[in-house]
Scaffold this motif. Sequence first.
Motif, PDB file in Angstrom:
ATOM      1  N   GLU A  69       0.861  -1.182   0.000  1.00 22.00           N
ATOM      2  CA  GLU A  69       0.000   0.000   0.000  1.00 22.00           C
ATOM      3  C   GLU A  69       0.895   1.229   0.000  1.00 22.00           C
ATOM      4  O   GLU A  69       1.966   1.233   0.599  1.00 22.00           O
ATOM      5  N   TYR A  70       0.423   2.277  -0.645  1.00 19.43           N
ATOM      6  CA  TYR A  70       1.184   3.527  -0.695  1.00 19.43           C
ATOM      7  C   TYR A  70       1.158   4.228   0.659  1.00 19.43           C
ATOM      8  O   TYR A  70       0.143   4.211   1.354  1.00 19.43           O
ATOM      9  N   ILE A 119      12.958  -4.219  -7.695  1.00 22.28           N
ATOM     10  CA  ILE A 119      12.258  -3.035  -8.205  1.00 22.28           C
ATOM     11  C   ILE A 119      12.775  -2.808  -9.608  1.00 22.28           C
ATOM     12  O   ILE A 119      13.971  -2.580  -9.806  1.00 22.28           O
ATOM     13  N   GLN A 120      11.880  -2.897 -10.583  1.00 22.91           N
ATOM     14  CA  GLN A 120      12.295  -2.843 -11.978  1.00 22.91           C
ATOM     15  C   GLN A 120      11.532  -1.764 -12.732  1.00 22.91           C
ATOM     16  O   GLN A 120      10.313  -1.713 -12.714  1.00 22.91           O
ATOM     17  N   SER A 121      12.291  -0.878 -13.389  1.00 20.17           N
ATOM     18  CA  SER A 121      11.694   0.175 -14.201  1.00 20.17           C
ATOM     19  C   SER A 121      12.766   0.767 -15.107  1.00 20.17           C
ATOM     20  O   SER A 121      13.947   0.755 -14.773  1.00 20.17           O
ATOM     21  N   GLU A 122      12.327   1.279 -16.223  1.00 18.72           N
ATOM     22  CA  GLU A 122      13.216   2.042 -17.097  1.00 18.72           C
ATOM     23  C   GLU A 122      13.187   3.525 -16.703  1.00 18.72           C
ATOM     24  O   GLU A 122      13.952   4.318 -17.231  1.00 18.72           O
ATOM     25  N   LYS A 123      12.295   3.875 -15.762  1.00 22.41           N
ATOM     26  CA  LYS A 123      12.129   5.276 -15.361  1.00 22.41           C
ATOM     27  C   LYS A 123      12.513   5.442 -13.890  1.00 22.41           C
ATOM     28  O   LYS A 123      11.672   5.628 -13.023  1.00 22.41           O
ATOM     29  N   ILE A 124      13.834   5.318 -13.622  1.00 25.04           N
ATOM     30  CA  ILE A 124      14.375   5.455 -12.270  1.00 25.04           C
ATOM     31  C   ILE A 124      15.240   6.718 -12.220  1.00 25.04           C
ATOM     32  O   ILE A 124      16.160   6.872 -13.024  1.00 25.04           O
ATOM     33  N   PHE A 125      14.924   7.595 -11.288  1.00 28.12           N
ATOM     34  CA  PHE A 125      15.734   8.790 -11.038  1.00 28.12           C
ATOM     35  C   PHE A 125      16.624   8.445  -9.854  1.00 28.12           C
ATOM     36  O   PHE A 125      16.199   8.481  -8.701  1.00 28.12           O
ATOM     37  N   ASP A 141       4.877   3.675  -8.517  1.00 29.68           N
ATOM     38  CA  ASP A 141       4.040   2.776  -9.308  1.00 29.68           C
ATOM     39  C   ASP A 141       4.316   1.345  -8.844  1.00 29.68           C
ATOM     40  O   ASP A 141       5.390   0.792  -9.117  1.00 29.68           O
ATOM     41  N   THR A 142       3.372   0.740  -8.140  1.00 26.59           N
ATOM     42  CA  THR A 142       3.598  -0.592  -7.569  1.00 26.59           C
ATOM     43  C   THR A 142       3.825  -1.670  -8.626  1.00 26.59           C
ATOM     44  O   THR A 142       4.309  -2.747  -8.291  1.00 26.59           O
TER      45      THR A 142
END
Length: 173
Positions: free
Chosen positions: A23-24, A70-76, A154-155
């Motif tokens: 949960e957020y 945690i997987q994403s192409e949009k990581i800052f 984004d979960t």
Amino acid sequence: MVLQGYHGTSLQAAESILRDEFEYSDATNWLGIGVYFWGDAKPYADGLACARWWVHTKHFSPWGILKSDIQSEKIFDCVHDDKCRQTFTQMKKKLLEKFGANTCTEQEYIDGIFAIIKRKFDVIVFFTKGDAMEHLDAADRLIVNLQVQICVSDTKCIMRTQLLDQGDTNDRA
């Protein structure tokens, strides 16, 4: 890109997360709404040690520590990516030049920058200064004084979560 994150919580909440999903948190956390993890930047920051510190600090009893990919192409990622650190610094400088130092507190400027970043990125990774970690010996406190916080907005980016460790606050983690 894939990061590992450690989430310390009560054992009941950990079991609920494994059964359902994360949960957020609310917007009062320093990176805003999201799911928060501790991350690694070895040898400077140890995510698992920080998660253990967190469950003891919050007095969760019994406690559980989850490990997630945690997987994403949009990581800052301001921990591992010089370009992100430079971008953050430039954004802060431009805001200060445009609005002046007396318009907002430094934290309000930083909150504004995070809000802008979260429009384009699913995950934010930052160093934060660690609090006192009395339950660790002196050598370990030196290593984990810096902490890496990961905020996932984004979960769908949270993959392969497992219960890594569990115990009671009377135990030494």
